[in-house]
Design a protein around this motif. Structure first.
Motif, PDB file in Angstrom:
ATOM      1  N   HIS A 186      27.199  61.360  57.619  1.00 54.18           N
ATOM      2  CA  HIS A 186      27.855  61.644  56.347  1.00 54.18           C
ATOM      3  C   HIS A 186      26.880  61.679  55.171  1.00 54.18           C
ATOM      4  CE1 HIS A 186      31.105  60.028  58.953  1.00 54.18           C
ATOM      5  NE2 HIS A 186      31.786  60.992  58.380  1.00 54.18           N
ATOM      6  N   GLN A 187      25.846  60.824  55.211  1.00 52.92           N
ATOM      7  CA  GLN A 187      24.845  60.814  54.145  1.00 52.92           C
ATOM      8  C   GLN A 187      23.504  60.386  54.729  1.00 52.92           C
ATOM      9  OE1 GLN A 187      26.027  59.793  50.042  1.00 52.92           O
ATOM     10  NE2 GLN A 187      27.698  58.603  50.931  1.00 52.92           N
ATOM     11  N   LEU A 188      22.418  60.812  54.058  1.00 54.12           N
ATOM     12  CA  LEU A 188      21.071  60.407  54.444  1.00 54.12           C
ATOM     13  C   LEU A 188      20.452  59.659  53.274  1.00 54.12           C
ATOM     14  CD1 LEU A 188      18.333  62.334  56.314  1.00 54.12           C
ATOM     15  CD2 LEU A 188      17.802  61.449  54.035  1.00 54.12           C
ATOM     16  N   CYS A 189      19.680  58.611  53.574  1.00 56.55           N
ATOM     17  CA  CYS A 189      19.022  57.803  52.557  1.00 56.55           C
ATOM     18  C   CYS A 189      17.524  57.760  52.848  1.00 56.55           C
ATOM     19  CB  CYS A 189      19.604  56.385  52.564  1.00 56.55           C
ATOM     20  SG  CYS A 189      18.903  55.268  51.325  1.00 56.55           S
ATOM     21  N   VAL A 190      16.707  57.875  51.797  1.00 52.76           N
ATOM     22  CA  VAL A 190      15.258  57.899  51.973  1.00 52.76           C
ATOM     23  C   VAL A 190      14.585  57.386  50.698  1.00 52.76           C
ATOM     24  CG1 VAL A 190      14.951  60.268  51.123  1.00 52.76           C
ATOM     25  CG2 VAL A 190      13.330  59.327  52.814  1.00 52.76           C
ATOM     26  N   ALA A 191      13.394  56.817  50.847  1.00 48.83           N
ATOM     27  CA  ALA A 191      12.599  56.435  49.682  1.00 48.83           C
ATOM     28  C   ALA A 191      12.201  57.689  48.914  1.00 48.83           C
ATOM     29  CB  ALA A 191      11.351  55.669  50.116  1.00 48.83           C
ATOM     30  N   SER A 192      12.224  57.598  47.595  1.00 51.32           N
ATOM     31  CA  SER A 192      11.862  58.732  46.744  1.00 51.32           C
ATOM     32  C   SER A 192      10.748  58.286  45.805  1.00 51.32           C
ATOM     33  CB  SER A 192      13.084  59.211  45.946  1.00 51.32           C
ATOM     34  OG  SER A 192      12.835  60.440  45.312  1.00 51.32           O
ATOM     35  N   GLY A 193       9.523  58.772  46.079  1.00 47.73           N
ATOM     36  CA  GLY A 193       8.372  58.376  45.282  1.00 47.73           C
ATOM     37  C   GLY A 193       7.686  59.579  44.676  1.00 47.73           C
ATOM     38  N   SER A 194       6.615  60.051  45.335  1.00 51.18           N
ATOM     39  CA  SER A 194       5.943  61.260  44.844  1.00 51.18           C
ATOM     40  C   SER A 194       6.799  62.494  45.058  1.00 51.18           C
ATOM     41  CB  SER A 194       4.579  61.420  45.513  1.00 51.18           C
ATOM     42  OG  SER A 194       4.709  61.517  46.916  1.00 51.18           O
ATOM     43  N   SER A 195       7.857  62.364  45.853  1.00 47.03           N
ATOM     44  CA  SER A 195       8.989  63.304  45.954  1.00 47.03           C
ATOM     45  C   SER A 195       8.906  64.339  47.071  1.00 47.03           C
ATOM     46  CB  SER A 195       9.239  64.041  44.627  1.00 47.03           C
ATOM     47  OG  SER A 195       8.370  65.143  44.471  1.00 47.03           O
ATOM     48  N   GLY A 196       7.773  64.485  47.751  1.00 43.36           N
ATOM     49  CA  GLY A 196       7.669  65.528  48.769  1.00 43.36           C
ATOM     50  C   GLY A 196       8.608  65.335  49.945  1.00 43.36           C
ATOM     51  N   THR A 197       8.782  64.086  50.382  1.00 41.37           N
ATOM     52  CA  THR A 197       9.683  63.809  51.505  1.00 41.37           C
ATOM     53  C   THR A 197      11.125  64.088  51.106  1.00 41.37           C
ATOM     54  OG1 THR A 197       8.167  62.145  52.382  1.00 41.37           O
ATOM     55  CG2 THR A 197      10.461  62.038  53.120  1.00 41.37           C
ATOM     56  N   HIS A 198      11.544  63.531  49.978  1.00 41.50           N
ATOM     57  CA  HIS A 198      12.902  63.740  49.479  1.00 41.50           C
ATOM     58  C   HIS A 198      13.167  65.233  49.261  1.00 41.50           C
ATOM     59  CE1 HIS A 198      16.101  62.424  46.251  1.00 41.50           C
ATOM     60  NE2 HIS A 198      16.564  63.336  47.088  1.00 41.50           N
ATOM     61  N   ALA A 199      12.251  65.916  48.564  1.00 42.09           N
ATOM     62  CA  ALA A 199      12.438  67.338  48.262  1.00 42.09           C
ATOM     63  C   ALA A 199      12.446  68.186  49.528  1.00 42.09           C
ATOM     64  CB  ALA A 199      11.338  67.816  47.315  1.00 42.09           C
ATOM     65  N   GLY A 200      11.573  67.851  50.484  1.00 43.16           N
ATOM     66  CA  GLY A 200      11.525  68.616  51.728  1.00 43.16           C
ATOM     67  C   GLY A 200      12.801  68.476  52.538  1.00 43.16           C
ATOM     68  N   LEU A 201      13.317  67.244  52.629  1.00 38.94           N
ATOM     69  CA  LEU A 201      14.574  67.030  53.352  1.00 38.94           C
ATOM     70  C   LEU A 201      15.728  67.764  52.672  1.00 38.94           C
ATOM     71  CD1 LEU A 201      14.254  63.234  54.205  1.00 38.94           C
ATOM     72  CD2 LEU A 201      14.404  65.095  55.876  1.00 38.94           C
ATOM     73  N   ASN A 211      24.961  70.474  54.997  1.00 37.82           N
ATOM     74  CA  ASN A 211      25.994  69.892  54.130  1.00 37.82           C
ATOM     75  C   ASN A 211      26.034  68.364  54.215  1.00 37.82           C
ATOM     76  OD1 ASN A 211      26.961  72.485  53.237  1.00 37.82           O
ATOM     77  ND2 ASN A 211      27.947  72.707  55.237  1.00 37.82           N
ATOM     78  N   ILE A 212      24.860  67.762  54.274  1.00 36.06           N
ATOM     79  CA  ILE A 212      24.728  66.304  54.273  1.00 36.06           C
ATOM     80  C   ILE A 212      23.984  65.899  52.999  1.00 36.06           C
ATOM     81  CG2 ILE A 212      23.742  64.287  55.441  1.00 36.06           C
ATOM     82  CD1 ILE A 212      23.900  65.865  58.067  1.00 36.06           C
ATOM     83  N   PRO A 213      24.604  65.108  52.133  1.00 35.37           N
ATOM     84  CA  PRO A 213      23.911  64.681  50.914  1.00 35.37           C
ATOM     85  C   PRO A 213      22.659  63.866  51.229  1.00 35.37           C
ATOM     86  CG  PRO A 213      26.271  64.244  50.760  1.00 35.37           C
ATOM     87  CD  PRO A 213      25.997  64.616  52.181  1.00 35.37           C
ATOM     88  N   VAL A 214      21.605  64.103  50.474  1.00 34.96           N
ATOM     89  CA  VAL A 214      20.360  63.342  50.588  1.00 34.96           C
ATOM     90  C   VAL A 214      20.263  62.418  49.381  1.00 34.96           C
ATOM     91  CG1 VAL A 214      17.841  63.474  50.704  1.00 34.96           C
ATOM     92  CG2 VAL A 214      19.238  65.214  51.872  1.00 34.96           C
ATOM     93  N   VAL A 215      20.244  61.119  49.639  1.00 36.17           N
ATOM     94  CA  VAL A 215      20.237  60.111  48.586  1.00 36.17           C
ATOM     95  C   VAL A 215      18.872  59.434  48.562  1.00 36.17           C
ATOM     96  CG1 VAL A 215      21.298  57.985  47.727  1.00 36.17           C
ATOM     97  CG2 VAL A 215      22.709  59.738  48.856  1.00 36.17           C
ATOM     98  N   SER A 251      22.303  68.615  43.178  1.00 32.90           N
ATOM     99  CA  SER A 251      22.095  68.199  44.573  1.00 32.90           C
ATOM    100  C   SER A 251      21.050  67.102  44.706  1.00 32.90           C
ATOM    101  CB  SER A 251      21.690  69.402  45.429  1.00 32.90           C
ATOM    102  OG  SER A 251      20.415  69.895  45.041  1.00 32.90           O
ATOM    103  N   VAL A 252      20.305  66.854  43.618  1.00 32.02           N
ATOM    104  CA  VAL A 252      19.294  65.789  43.620  1.00 32.02           C
ATOM    105  C   VAL A 252      19.959  64.494  43.172  1.00 32.02           C
ATOM    106  CG1 VAL A 252      17.108  64.985  42.684  1.00 32.02           C
ATOM    107  CG2 VAL A 252      17.452  67.430  43.120  1.00 32.02           C
ATOM    108  N   VAL A 253      19.971  63.490  44.064  1.00 29.70           N
ATOM    109  CA  VAL A 253      20.601  62.204  43.772  1.00 29.70           C
ATOM    110  C   VAL A 253      19.594  61.093  44.049  1.00 29.70           C
ATOM    111  CG1 VAL A 253      22.459  60.600  44.368  1.00 29.70           C
ATOM    112  CG2 VAL A 253      22.880  63.072  44.400  1.00 29.70           C
ATOM    113  N   TYR A 305      29.142  52.401  47.763  1.00 31.27           N
ATOM    114  CA  TYR A 305      28.705  53.802  47.639  1.00 31.27           C
ATOM    115  C   TYR A 305      28.626  54.433  49.024  1.00 31.27           C
ATOM    116  CZ  TYR A 305      26.012  57.922  46.287  1.00 31.27           C
ATOM    117  OH  TYR A 305      25.599  59.212  46.095  1.00 31.27           O
ATOM    118  N   PHE A 306      27.983  53.721  49.965  1.00 33.64           N
ATOM    119  CA  PHE A 306      28.069  54.083  51.379  1.00 33.64           C
ATOM    120  C   PHE A 306      29.238  53.289  51.942  1.00 33.64           C
ATOM    121  CE2 PHE A 306      23.257  54.495  50.923  1.00 33.64           C
ATOM    122  CZ  PHE A 306      23.312  55.873  50.747  1.00 33.64           C
ATOM    123  N   LYS A 307      30.248  53.985  52.402  1.00 31.62           N
ATOM    124  CA  LYS A 307      31.520  53.347  52.723  1.00 31.62           C
ATOM    125  C   LYS A 307      31.616  52.935  54.187  1.00 31.62           C
ATOM    126  CE  LYS A 307      33.937  55.926  49.107  1.00 31.62           C
ATOM    127  NZ  LYS A 307      32.656  56.435  48.540  1.00 31.62           N
TER     128      LYS A 307
END
Length: 338
Positions: A186-201, A211-215, A251-253, A305-307
């Motif tokens: 239902h949702q994916l969670c990841v560390a967001s730092g320099s942003s390449g991993t978050h942005a790539g996912l 259609n899976i939100p990336v948090v 879409s960026v959360v 938030y994650f239910k």
């Protein structure tokens, strides 16, 4: 998305595991938590930078570089893995380390500082907090050029469109694993730092119509500062791939409540997260990125938030060598911020 048209080196055999965490799930008392074990990627001690470096190093080699140049904090996992990739390819490597906490660099420290020396870094330049890192790396490249050598500058965290392509590839890998397991996330969670991993996912999930939100859980910035960075890298990555889908700002959360008091400075929530993951699943987190990101995961579960009943996938971006430079606060021998 056809990624095969981009030059790529391969540093990992097969896919990293995607596992259910039953005891951690019970401990947080919320949704079903799954983990993508990118801490088990190839190169020295693994971590998310390995995926980025597969594309970045291929580009460096295509340009005839003989030396990789990159930057990071004094215990940078990215610097460790860039150096490891250089060793693997028979290249040299020079590092520019930023003392984001004054006086924090110790060349005799454990963790990644020890590994820089073990792996044979050619040269380390230490600069104060707030230094223009692009300029500092540019000076290193100029020094090499004066000696008839060719350096290739990799931005901090490998976070540009080339590096983020590694996490578009990861999104495709996750899509295949979810299909094979019959698992609906239902949702994916990841560390967001320099942003390449978050942005790539994010780019990969949109490109694959998952259609899976990336948090993202920010490890150094609050959403008003972090979100535009993630969005810009995602747009640049999508352009590189020739994607037709729109990547909206909405879409960026990210959440920014778990990184304080400063980047890389321990806090109580991080200590709880590192301890909980170790004692429920035997998995190591690091104190700077994954520890604070999992602290965010735990906090978002507790806040609803994650239910309950949802399936949440956490992408473990590695970094465990840095853990050994933070033993005192982790073991409760040194006071940490709340």
């Amino acid at each position: 998305m056809n990624l095969s048209r981009f030059p790529r080196r391969r540093y990992t055999e097969g896919h990293t595991p995607l596992e259910f965490l039953p005891r951690f799930t019970e401990a947080v008392g919320g949704p079903n938590i799954y983990i993508k074990r990118d801490d088990l990627l190839g190169l020295t001690s693994g971590g998310n930078k390995t995926r980025k470096l597969e594309f970045l190093v291929a580009d460096a080699m295509a340009q005839g570089a003989d030396t990789l140049i990159t930057c990071g904090a004094v215990q940078s996992n990215h610097c460790r893995l860039t150096l490891a990739a250089a060793v693997k390819e028979g290249l040299k490597c020079r590092l520019v380390l930023e003392e984001r906490v004054p006086g924090s660099y110790n060349p005799e420290a454990s963790g990644n500082n020890f590994l820089f020396n073990l792996l044979g870094v050619e040269k380390i330049t230490v600069v104060p907090a707030g230094t223009n890192m692009a300029e500092a790396m540019g000076k290193v490249a100029e020094e090499l050029a004066a000696d008839g050598r060719r350096g290739y500058v990799i931005p901090g965290g490998g976070s540009n469109a080339i590096g983020a392509t590694g996490y578009v590839a990861c999104a495709q890998e996750i899509q295949q694993q979810l299909f094979e397991k019959g698992l609906d996330i239902h949702q994916l969670c990841v560390a967001s730092g320099s942003s390449g991993t978050h942005a790539g996912l994010l780019t990969g999930f949109i490109g694959c119509n998952l259609n899976i939100p990336v948090v993202g859980v920010g490890v150094s910035r609050d959403p008003e500062d972090q979100d535009p960075i993630v969005h810009q890298v995602a747009l640049e990555t999508a352009e590189r791939l020739g994607m037709k889908q729109d990547i909206s700002r909405e879409s960026v959360v990210t959440f920014g409540d778990y990184w304080r008091p400063k980047y890389s400075v321990p806090n109580a929530k991080m200590v709880e997260a590192v301890t909980m993951m170790a004692r429920t699943e035997g998995i190591l987190l690091d104190p700077v990125y994954t520890g604070k990101a999992v602290a965010g995961l735990i906090g978002l579960c507790r806040k609803g938030y994650f239910k309950k009943g949802e399936n949440v996938l956490y992408v473990h971006t590695g970094g465990s060598p840095a853990l050994y430079a933070y033993t005192r606060p982790i073991l409760g021998l040194e006071e940490v911020a709340e």
